[in-house]
Write an enzyme that holds these catalytic residues in place. Sequence first.
Site, mmCIF file in Angstrom:
data_model
loop_
_atom_site.group_PDB
_atom_site.id
_atom_site.type_symbol
_atom_site.label_atom_id
_atom_site.label_comp_id
_atom_site.label_asym_id
_atom_site.label_seq_id
_atom_site.Cartn_x
_atom_site.Cartn_y
_atom_site.Cartn_z
ATOM 1 N N ASN A 56 23.232 19.376 22.115
ATOM 2 C CA ASN A 56 24.017 18.372 21.400
ATOM 3 C C ASN A 56 23.505 16.968 21.708
ATOM 4 O O ASN A 56 22.332 16.686 21.471
ATOM 5 C CB ASN A 56 25.531 18.545 21.585
ATOM 6 C CG ASN A 56 26.045 18.550 22.996
ATOM 7 O OD1 ASN A 56 25.729 19.433 23.793
ATOM 8 N ND2 ASN A 56 26.871 17.576 23.341
ATOM 9 N N ASP A 57 24.297 16.060 22.222
ATOM 10 C CA ASP A 57 23.983 14.630 22.250
ATOM 11 C C ASP A 57 22.598 14.294 22.805
ATOM 12 O O ASP A 57 22.206 14.797 23.870
ATOM 13 C CB ASP A 57 24.987 13.879 23.133
ATOM 14 C CG ASP A 57 26.424 14.143 22.768
ATOM 15 O OD1 ASP A 57 26.675 14.940 21.862
ATOM 16 O OD2 ASP A 57 27.300 13.539 23.414
ATOM 17 N N GLN A 73 21.927 16.850 25.869
ATOM 18 C CA GLN A 73 22.916 17.799 26.343
ATOM 19 C C GLN A 73 22.466 19.205 25.972
ATOM 20 O O GLN A 73 22.156 19.488 24.805
ATOM 21 C CB GLN A 73 24.274 17.482 25.720
ATOM 22 C CG GLN A 73 24.848 16.131 26.119
ATOM 23 C CD GLN A 73 25.417 16.140 27.522
ATOM 24 O OE1 GLN A 73 26.575 16.523 27.737
ATOM 25 N NE2 GLN A 73 24.625 15.722 28.489
ATOM 26 N N TRP A 117 27.418 15.279 31.682
ATOM 27 C CA TRP A 117 27.575 14.888 30.282
ATOM 28 C C TRP A 117 26.749 13.652 29.952
ATOM 29 O O TRP A 117 25.949 13.178 30.752
ATOM 30 C CB TRP A 117 29.059 14.683 29.983
ATOM 31 C CG TRP A 117 29.785 15.982 29.743
ATOM 32 C CD1 TRP A 117 29.266 17.241 29.831
ATOM 33 C CD2 TRP A 117 31.156 16.146 29.383
ATOM 34 N NE1 TRP A 117 30.219 18.183 29.540
ATOM 35 C CE2 TRP A 117 31.396 17.544 29.267
ATOM 36 C CE3 TRP A 117 32.212 15.281 29.149
ATOM 37 C CZ2 TRP A 117 32.647 18.054 28.912
ATOM 38 C CZ3 TRP A 117 33.453 15.789 28.806
ATOM 39 C CH2 TRP A 117 33.667 17.159 28.694
ATOM 40 N N SER A 118 26.978 13.110 28.774
ATOM 41 C CA SER A 118 26.083 12.111 28.184
ATOM 42 C C SER A 118 26.007 10.804 28.970
ATOM 43 O O SER A 118 26.918 10.448 29.718
ATOM 44 C CB SER A 118 26.515 11.813 26.756
ATOM 45 O OG SER A 118 26.326 12.934 25.937
#
Length: 349
Positions: A56-57, A73, A117-118
């Site tokens: 993802n990100d 991610q 996380w991001s």
Amino acid sequence: MKTIVVCVVYFCCVLLSNGKEVHETSHIVSLYRDRSQKNQPGRPYFHFRPLKNWLNDPNGPMYYKGVYHLFYQYNPYGAIFNTTIVWGHSVSHDLVNWIHLKNAIVPTKSFDINSCWSGSTTILPGNKPVVLYTGVNTKNQQVQNLAMPKNLSDPFLKEWKKYSGNPIMTPPDGVKPDNFRDPSTAWKGKDGIWRVVVGGLRSNLGVAILYKSKDFVHWSLHDEPLYFGKNTDIWECPDFYPVSVKSRDGVDNSVIRINLKYVLKASFKSKSHDYYTIGSYDAENEKFLPDSKGLTGSSLDLRYDYGKFYASKTFFDSVKNRRILWGWINESDSSADDIKKEWAGIQVK
């Protein structure tokens, strides 16, 4: 306004391609598209993605010693999002052919044991890249952490170490511990002090929470957010950067001069789209002042892209003097479809 929007779009034009995963970084070679899986319906052969599993990100893109870096991610265990997310890491010399390295930041400590996380990278004086990222701690609270390369002489930056004093930011009053994430690239003011914004939700307002630091290690919460908006739910993956009104050249985050406008972008979780507004930065009062209505959560808000495009991140390419925008596209397949095909998500420009 029209001229500035054209400039933003111009900065974000880059070609991408897919490479083949490399597990042993001591045997890295230049890699191109993975032809072995060409019979998989719908699998991209042009846009960036790792060989398999969930993506993802985009996180912390940058240019360092002749090499472009993209972190992202990544679920190393399967093709759907789960509670163990790491920072995948790939590098390129041309933004077309990619080499996939081992994961850069993985859950190992109490401050990120439930996911990394991001976040973003910032290049400190002396050409020293550092990462700010969100960790999900042992209590499932979101906190902000610092990491840096182990070996600055390695242009691939294959190994990273976490700051022993993490976390360096914790959820402030009025922000729930699960609504505090995704630090931006930092910028330095005329006073020599660093600034960074973290996405959050406070009193039902989406906010770009502002922090300041003299040394990039000890951060203090500013009294007011850089900006906030109504009707948006939490702001994820905030991005804040200057653009020139006199040329199409990109501008480094810490540049201070006249003839600049500023872009503030936020990913609205409730809408699953990226929205932005253009305005001025009042550095004395630490406020972003939009030229128009700003980020209101209405249908009038500007979007980077009107398709599926989310959690985007920009960086300044100092070699070609341009700003490059990465964004995540998630397919509309079901989780069962993703598991069957063994991959999900791509990065695009």
